[in-house]
Enzyme design. Sequence first.
Site, PDB file in Angstrom:
ATOM      1  N   HIS A   6       0.830  -1.200   0.000  1.00 14.67           N
ATOM      2  CA  HIS A   6       0.000   0.000   0.000  1.00 14.67           C
ATOM      3  C   HIS A   6       0.869   1.255   0.000  1.00 14.67           C
ATOM      4  O   HIS A   6       1.541   1.547   0.977  1.00 14.67           O
ATOM      5  CB  HIS A   6      -0.873  -0.050   1.263  1.00 14.67           C
ATOM      6  CG  HIS A   6      -1.847   1.066   1.411  1.00 14.67           C
ATOM      7  ND1 HIS A   6      -1.762   1.995   2.412  1.00 14.67           N
ATOM      8  CD2 HIS A   6      -2.937   1.386   0.675  1.00 14.67           C
ATOM      9  CE1 HIS A   6      -2.772   2.845   2.309  1.00 14.67           C
ATOM     10  NE2 HIS A   6      -3.497   2.502   1.262  1.00 14.67           N
ATOM     11  N   HIS A  45      -1.368  10.282  -2.985  1.00 13.84           N
ATOM     12  CA  HIS A  45      -2.614   9.828  -2.354  1.00 13.84           C
ATOM     13  C   HIS A  45      -3.605  10.947  -2.053  1.00 13.84           C
ATOM     14  O   HIS A  45      -4.767  10.872  -2.436  1.00 13.84           O
ATOM     15  CB  HIS A  45      -2.327   9.061  -1.062  1.00 13.84           C
ATOM     16  CG  HIS A  45      -3.589   8.689  -0.348  1.00 13.84           C
ATOM     17  ND1 HIS A  45      -4.173   9.488   0.618  1.00 13.84           N
ATOM     18  CD2 HIS A  45      -4.425   7.632  -0.508  1.00 13.84           C
ATOM     19  CE1 HIS A  45      -5.294   8.923   1.040  1.00 13.84           C
ATOM     20  NE2 HIS A  45      -5.475   7.802   0.379  1.00 13.84           N
TER      21      HIS A  45
HETATM   22  O1  G3P Z   1      -6.657   1.390  -2.485  1.00 12.39           O
HETATM   23  C1  G3P Z   1      -6.980   0.668  -1.340  1.00 12.39           C
HETATM   24  C2  G3P Z   1      -6.819   1.598  -0.244  1.00 12.39           C
HETATM   25  O2  G3P Z   1      -5.606   2.209  -0.525  1.00 12.39           O
HETATM   26  C3  G3P Z   1      -7.928   2.609  -0.229  1.00 12.39           C
HETATM   27  O3  G3P Z   1      -7.664   3.587   0.664  1.00 12.39           O
HETATM   28  O4  G3P Z   1      -7.303   5.935   1.004  1.00 12.39           O
HETATM   29  O5  G3P Z   1      -5.418   4.367   1.233  1.00 12.39           O
HETATM   30  O6  G3P Z   1      -6.299   4.917  -0.994  1.00 12.39           O
HETATM   31  P1  G3P Z   1      -6.609   4.749   0.449  1.00 12.39           P
HETATM   32 CA    CA Z   2      -5.254   3.537  -2.616  1.00 14.53          CA
END
Ligand code: G3P
Ligand code: CA
Length: 356
Positions: free
Chosen positions: A42, A84
């Site tokens: 992530h 992000h």
């Molecule tokens: O993409 C999966 C997860 O990353 C969604 O949450 O806010 O971290 O992009 P976010």
């Molecule tokens: Ca994401």
Amino acid sequence: MFNAIGRVCCLALLPLAGLAQASQGSELAKAQGMAYPAVIAHRGASHDAPESTAPAYRLARELGADYLELDLQRSRDGVLVAVHDDNLLRTSDVAERFPERQGSPVSAFTLAELKLLDVGSWFNKAYPERARASFKGLKIQTLDEVMAIATANPQRQPGLYIETKVPGLFPGIEADLNKALQAGGWLDRPGRVVLQSFDRNSLALLHQHMPQVPKVLLLWVGKGSIEPASGQTFAESGETDKAAFNARQQPKDKAEFERWLDYAKADGAIGTGPSAALAGGGAQSYADLVQPWMNQLSHDKGLLVHVYTVDEPVDFRRVLAAGVDGIFTNRSGPLLRHLARPSARSEAQILSAEGY
Ligand code: G3P
Ligand code: CA
């Protein structure tokens, strides 16, 4: 990309009740050419290096993650980048560099301007115990640069798991992404790229441009997604602890959850990316959308389940036993260890070897 060793290890860790679900999930993943259970880094290995930067992605690759996850946005001059947030305040020195535009979206900056930003120093201040002098001055990565990182080591070839972020701000980004992936030869192998969005419209556009590429509809309980049983937003609740509020949220009813699985299928998705409630709470803990019945229903509809964002062994154990097929994690190293796929080198050793 299908990982037979990972599958055997995972099955061995599951209680009997989870075996049938695991078998369903592994077959669904195999059909898509995707790893099972999938380790999705992530924003890279973002516990140990600043999110969405070169060291975060290089570390995730070397640890052995199956996918490098990134949030896609576009500069004013049309270059796709990995960022992000809706603006650059949290993770850069934009307030010092461009005070008059500090709260502006990524689309307000050219690539040359974005490349002037330091996206590493914030991490050193926020996490002094993980700080490295070499993180100071790190640069925003373009999609092309993340692709280059993913392919740089012939022994370690993670796929890409790409989210269209705030896609309403970037009309046409789905077509741009298709062009970039085609140009890079990324669409030649099934399951090498996975596309994801919270936005149904964007997911449908991704499907229109890249019908053959696996897609995942991200799910949460709240505005624009699953309707909550509470009928309230956090602001309306008057509460002060957002994590506690989030963790208590539930879909209005089973039919509402099922409606969103059906939306996912209608939009061309092969899976969903639901939130999870975490044992320790915290900012990443949301409504628990990975209860066993939810994962079973998803599998019965032919949908894979990749849960976000899980970093601790206690939570790895719980969500895997509940039947998920992959995990978005900031901590690929511990998750790979949990799945009996440990890296021979520690995070610190890898970062040093990579020059950080
Ligand atoms: O993409 C999966 C997860 O990353 C969604 O949450 O806010 O971290 O992009 P976010
Ligand atoms: Ca994401």
